[in-house]
Design an enzyme around this catalytic site. Structure first.
Site, PDB file in Angstrom:
ATOM      1  N   GLU A 173       0.914  -1.162   0.285  1.00 21.64           N
ATOM      2  CA  GLU A 173      -0.077   0.111  -0.041  1.00 21.64           C
ATOM      3  C   GLU A 173       0.831   1.330   0.019  1.00 21.64           C
ATOM      4  OE1 GLU A 173      -2.734  -0.191   3.284  1.00 21.64           O
ATOM      5  OE2 GLU A 173      -3.314  -2.441   2.630  1.00 21.64           O
TER       6      GLU A 173
ATOM      7  N   ASN B  72       1.892  -5.319  -2.910  1.00 18.79           N
ATOM      8  CA  ASN B  72       0.550  -5.538  -2.631  1.00 18.79           C
ATOM      9  C   ASN B  72      -0.290  -4.185  -2.318  1.00 18.79           C
ATOM     10  OD1 ASN B  72      -1.324  -7.370  -1.812  1.00 18.79           O
ATOM     11  ND2 ASN B  72      -1.204  -6.594   0.521  1.00 18.79           N
TER      12      ASN B  72
ATOM     13  N   HIS C 217     -10.282  -6.756  -1.164  1.00 17.66           N
ATOM     14  CA  HIS C 217     -11.400  -6.515  -0.171  1.00 17.66           C
ATOM     15  C   HIS C 217     -12.553  -5.947  -0.824  1.00 17.66           C
ATOM     16  CE1 HIS C 217      -8.725  -7.334   3.189  1.00 17.66           C
ATOM     17  NE2 HIS C 217      -7.671  -6.553   2.631  1.00 17.66           N
TER      18      HIS C 217
ATOM     19  N   GLU D 244      -5.929 -10.950  -0.108  1.00 16.98           N
ATOM     20  CA  GLU D 244      -6.692 -10.862   1.243  1.00 16.98           C
ATOM     21  C   GLU D 244      -8.307 -10.722   0.965  1.00 16.98           C
ATOM     22  OE1 GLU D 244      -5.287  -7.173   2.943  1.00 16.98           O
ATOM     23  OE2 GLU D 244      -3.314  -7.616   2.521  1.00 16.98           O
TER      24      GLU D 244
ATOM     25  N   ASP E 248     -12.017 -11.124   0.710  1.00 22.16           N
ATOM     26  CA  ASP E 248     -13.085 -11.081   1.681  1.00 22.16           C
ATOM     27  C   ASP E 248     -14.269 -10.423   0.830  1.00 22.16           C
ATOM     28  OD1 ASP E 248     -11.432  -8.863   4.142  1.00 22.16           O
ATOM     29  OD2 ASP E 248     -12.514  -8.181   2.279  1.00 22.16           O
TER      30      ASP E 248
HETATM   31  O1  9MR Z   1      -6.258  -7.973   9.629  1.00 23.77           O
HETATM   32  C1  9MR Z   1      -5.429  -7.040  10.054  1.00 23.77           C
HETATM   33  C2  9MR Z   1      -5.698  -6.479  11.376  1.00 23.77           C
HETATM   34  O2  9MR Z   1      -5.758  -7.348  12.244  1.00 23.77           O
HETATM   35  C3  9MR Z   1      -4.829  -5.273  11.889  1.00 23.77           C
HETATM   36  O3  9MR Z   1      -5.239  -4.697  12.995  1.00 23.77           O
HETATM   37  C4  9MR Z   1      -4.926  -4.289  10.594  1.00 23.77           C
HETATM   38  C5  9MR Z   1      -3.845  -3.200  10.886  1.00 23.77           C
HETATM   39  O4  9MR Z   1      -2.510  -3.314  10.746  1.00 23.77           O
HETATM   40  O5  9MR Z   1      -4.254  -4.840   9.568  1.00 23.77           O
HETATM   41  C6  9MR Z   1      -5.350  -6.003   8.896  1.00 23.77           C
HETATM   42  O6  9MR Z   1      -4.772  -6.411   7.807  1.00 23.77           O
HETATM   43  C7  9MR Z   1      -4.645  -5.680   6.975  1.00 23.77           C
HETATM   44  C8  9MR Z   1      -3.422  -6.026   6.107  1.00 23.77           C
HETATM   45  O7  9MR Z   1      -2.221  -6.073   6.968  1.00 23.77           O
HETATM   46  C9  9MR Z   1      -3.060  -5.052   4.819  1.00 23.77           C
HETATM   47  N1  9MR Z   1      -4.380  -4.924   4.119  1.00 23.77           N
HETATM   48  C10 9MR Z   1      -5.453  -4.313   4.824  1.00 23.77           C
HETATM   49  C11 9MR Z   1      -5.902  -5.256   5.886  1.00 23.77           C
HETATM   50  C12 9MR Z   1      -6.892  -5.090   6.655  1.00 23.77           C
HETATM   51  O8  9MR Z   1      -6.802  -3.716   7.204  1.00 23.77           O
END
Ligand code: 9MR
Length: 421
Positions: free
Chosen positions: A204, A257, A293, A322, A324
């Protein structure tokens, strides 16, 4: 009111929205706030102190009768799941009945794991020079014992509460910062070389507009900020990261990513410009991770397929990293399904099926990095923490909170077997 304000903030931060002309595209797409820890869950209940109640779960949804034994056996690429691990309250390695049940489901259907959190920067190397691999090594040992593979997430990400202290504290010059970043990434990549099949090297780095994430006044209240751009005085940290990752691990697949790469023309275009530049200068990159997402109605399958194809045209792998798909769109403010009905489950099944079908159609076997779903049971999803409260149903994943399979799982399996969606 809280939900609306949160959505308003997320929506404005993420610049969510579709730039596509495709009529099926309605604004949507996630923004990444600094959520609470843990993206695993127990049976969706809590024992009163916010910890998951790991006792037997009550039936919680529409279930599917499976006509196959192992989801991963239906695919010619990794079929993965994001998990909690380490000290997270819902670690899949935790003892007890629920932990046993979760591992059984994971071992039955998946052959690749991604740590939702514990392989991010601050977990592995928070204080300069002090690497903490214990939790990640425990997950690696489990993965290897079960004959699975591991996708590393993520060598570099701006998300504020997971940026390491040494980055926050850094007060030197650009070149020194890039040297330290090289040391961090090369050291971590080397530590897991041979165990990690692929890495999200940078996660990101672009805004939905296609501009780089910049600005670090205070990342705690600016989800778009990137401390790395500021410390590196520009985007040079991206190539530094990929060069360091390759120096640390000669064989892992190296991914960029991001989310909202479909149909967001600005963001995908910027990523592809970076790819073209890297390929012209022999900066190593093997693939693009599409987080996906997404929503039931956004983005269109046409745009998903077209976006994958633009990556394939460059000879890069495509990995859905990822996935969902909630039954209600958290960005629209409307509730399409008041409860998880058979109709909602069937719509979700069809959508999961169509996404995987588009992946198979657009991406040749040699460039399929795999498909990973971001969490095991519905209550594990990050979406619940971020975007759904006040009783609005999300139900974004493949398993109900009692770990019974949902029709969405059959949707993935139907696509893998080239059945009609
Ligand atoms: O699922 C992850 C959550 O448990 C964390 O609190 C959050 C913040 O770091 O990150 C979530 O996963 C993210 C991933 O690392 C990057 N893409 C977006 C995901 C959802 O925020």
């Amino acid at each position: 009111m809280k939900t609306f304000l949160l959505l308003l903030v997320m929506f404005s931060l993420a610049g969510c929205g579709s730039s596509s002309s495709d009529p099926l595209d309605t604004p949507g797409g996630p923004s990444n706030g600094n959520a609470t820890n843990g993206n695993g869950a127990g049976n969706g209940n809590s024992n009163g102190n916010g910890e998951p109640d790991d006792g037997p779960a009550e039936p919680t949804g529409v279930t599917a009768e499976l006509d196959f034994d192992h989801l991963h056996a239906l695919a010619d690429f990794p079929v993965g799941i994001a998990v909690s691990a380490g000290g997270e309250s819902r670690s899949i390695l935790r003892s007890g009945e629920r932990g046993d049940q979760e591992r059984a489901v994971i071992e039955q259907h998946f052959n690749q794991l991604t740590a939702g959190n514990i392989m991010k920067m601050s977990y592995l190397h928070n204080q300069w020079g002090s690497y903490t691999y214990g939790e990640a090594n425990a997950l690696r040992d489990y993965v290897e014992a079960e004959g699975m593979t591991l996708h590393g997430h993520a060598l570099l990400w701006h998300s504020c509460y997971q940026v390491p202290q040494w980055v926050r504290d850094f007060d030197g010059d650009r070149d020194t910062f890039l040297d330290q970043l090289t040391t961090h990434i090369q050291t971590v990549a080397a530590e897991f070389a041979g165990s990690v099949e692929s890495w999200d090297v940078v996660n990101e780095a672009f805004l939905d507009s296609g501009e780089y994430r910049t600005g670090i006044e205070n990342c705690w209240n600016d989800g778009d900020a990137s401390i790395f751009y500021e410390r590196a005085e520009g985007p040079g940290y991206l190539e530094t990261a990929f060069l360091a990752a390759r120096a640390g691990d000669p064989s892992a697949d190296l991914y960029y990513n991001d989310f909202n790469l479909v149909p967001n023309d600005g963001k995908l275009a910027a990523v592809l410009d970076m790819v073209d530049d890297f390929q012209a200068r022999d900066i190593p990159i093997d693939g693009i991770g599409f987080q996906m997402h997404i929503q039931l109605g956004w983005p269109s399958i046409n745009n998903i397929r077209a976006s994958f194809e633009q990556v394939v045209e460059r000879g890069l792998k495509v990995k859905i990293t990822e996935l969902d798909i909630p039954i209600n769109n958290p960005f629209s403010g409307q509730v399409d399904y008041e409860s998880f009905t058979q109709a909602a489950a069937d719509a979700q099944r069809r959508r999961y099926c169509q996404v995987v079908e588009a992946y198979l159609e657009a991406v040749p076997e040699t460039l399929r990095g795999g498909v990973t779903v971001w969490g095991l049971a519905d209550g594990d999803s990050w979406l619940i923490d971020h975007f759904f409260d006040d009783g609005v149903e999300a139900r974004p994943l493949l398993f109900n909170d009692d770990l019974t399979p949902k029709p969405a799982l059959m949707g993935v399996a139907d696509a893998l077997r080239e059945r009609d969606c």
